[in-house]
Design an enzyme around this catalytic site. Structure first.
Site, mmCIF file in Angstrom:
data_model
loop_
_atom_site.group_PDB
_atom_site.id
_atom_site.type_symbol
_atom_site.label_atom_id
_atom_site.label_comp_id
_atom_site.label_asym_id
_atom_site.label_seq_id
_atom_site.Cartn_x
_atom_site.Cartn_y
_atom_site.Cartn_z
ATOM 1 N N HIS A 62 0.800 -1.224 0.000
ATOM 2 C CA HIS A 62 0.000 0.000 0.000
ATOM 3 C C HIS A 62 0.834 1.275 0.000
ATOM 4 O O HIS A 62 1.935 1.304 0.522
ATOM 5 C CB HIS A 62 -0.898 0.044 1.242
ATOM 6 C CG HIS A 62 -1.780 -1.134 1.388
ATOM 7 N ND1 HIS A 62 -2.045 -1.706 2.607
ATOM 8 C CD2 HIS A 62 -2.473 -1.853 0.491
ATOM 9 C CE1 HIS A 62 -2.870 -2.731 2.446
ATOM 10 N NE2 HIS A 62 -3.143 -2.836 1.167
ATOM 11 N N LYS A 72 5.288 7.130 6.659
ATOM 12 C CA LYS A 72 4.701 6.206 7.634
ATOM 13 C C LYS A 72 5.738 5.863 8.695
ATOM 14 O O LYS A 72 6.917 5.679 8.390
ATOM 15 C CB LYS A 72 4.302 4.875 6.970
ATOM 16 C CG LYS A 72 3.076 4.905 6.125
ATOM 17 C CD LYS A 72 2.761 3.477 5.621
ATOM 18 C CE LYS A 72 1.550 3.469 4.730
ATOM 19 N NZ LYS A 72 1.273 2.103 4.214
ATOM 20 N N TYR A 132 0.298 2.138 12.856
ATOM 21 C CA TYR A 132 0.753 3.021 11.783
ATOM 22 C C TYR A 132 0.510 4.466 12.190
ATOM 23 O O TYR A 132 -0.588 4.817 12.586
ATOM 24 C CB TYR A 132 -0.071 2.825 10.500
ATOM 25 C CG TYR A 132 -0.326 1.420 10.057
ATOM 26 C CD1 TYR A 132 0.289 0.919 8.913
ATOM 27 C CD2 TYR A 132 -1.226 0.595 10.749
ATOM 28 C CE1 TYR A 132 0.017 -0.366 8.478
ATOM 29 C CE2 TYR A 132 -1.485 -0.693 10.313
ATOM 30 C CZ TYR A 132 -0.860 -1.165 9.173
ATOM 31 O OH TYR A 132 -1.121 -2.434 8.742
ATOM 32 N N ASP A 166 -6.342 -6.126 -2.353
ATOM 33 C CA ASP A 166 -4.883 -6.256 -2.391
ATOM 34 C C ASP A 166 -4.423 -7.221 -3.469
ATOM 35 O O ASP A 166 -3.369 -7.036 -4.069
ATOM 36 C CB ASP A 166 -4.344 -6.711 -1.038
ATOM 37 C CG ASP A 166 -4.385 -5.612 0.020
ATOM 38 O OD1 ASP A 166 -4.862 -4.495 -0.274
ATOM 39 O OD2 ASP A 166 -3.924 -5.877 1.147
#
Length: 183
Positions: A62, A72, A132, A166
């Site tokens: 991603h 991130k 995250y 995904d």
């Protein structure tokens, strides 16, 4: 405060925070604004969230596209995962290359993932909780990915549990990256 290990992907870092253990358990500080500033890292995070995954789950690969791309900071708070970062910056000497890191709740390591990288992980333990922190808000129109098995990573399982979304991302060879390397 942190031991910093550079990866083979420029800008991607493994941060190893000090962990304090005693008879009660463990205490780990994963973010410290002034230390991040001293290291030249992003300090303004807009959202934080976590995922719970079972053994054999693969999430990824991603990222968000410009203008909503983000840095991130990720870590595993429980269990263990094989975390993978893929360079998707056009012109980068490591474009299309990846690096894998085992992250565990016991060790508390963090990955600092700059803009222009795809990210995913495979759950190695019975259950894993991944946290995250991201520097931009979630933008559904910019939330995309690269097909997990299209860039040469030798995943622990070739038939992982994953979302339909995904598993339908484009292969890296069909991906026209909006990211440019600024070495």
């Amino acid at each position: 405060m942190f031991e910093m290990q550079k990866s083979k992907l420029e800008g991607c870092l493994k941060l190893i925070p000090k962990t304090f253990m005693d008879q009660r358990g463990q205490f780990t500080k994963v973010f410290h604004e002034s230390t991040f500033k001293q290291l030249g890292l992003e300090t303004e995070f807009k959202e934080e969230y976590f995922s719970v995954s079972h053994e054999g789950v693969l999430r990824g690969m991603h990222f968000q596209t410009p203008p909503e791309e983000h840095v991130k900071l990720v870590y595993c708070s429980q269990g263990s995962v094989l975390d993978v970062v893929l360079d998707i910056r056009r012109g980068s000497p490591t474009y299309g290359k990846f690096e894998a890191f085992e992250l565990t709740g016991e060790k508390g390591e963090c990955l600092y993932i700059p803009k222009g990288f795809a990210h995913g992980f495979f759950t190695l333990s019975d259950k894993a909780i991944m946290v995250y922190k991201v520097s931009t808000m979630y933008s559904p129109n910019n939330d995309v990915g690269i097909l997990w098995n299209s860039f040469g990573m030798d995943w622990p399982n070739q038939t992982p549990i994953m979302s339909i979304r995904d598993s339908s991302f484009p292969e890296i060879k069909h991906f026209n990256s909006p990211f440019t390397y600024c070495g």
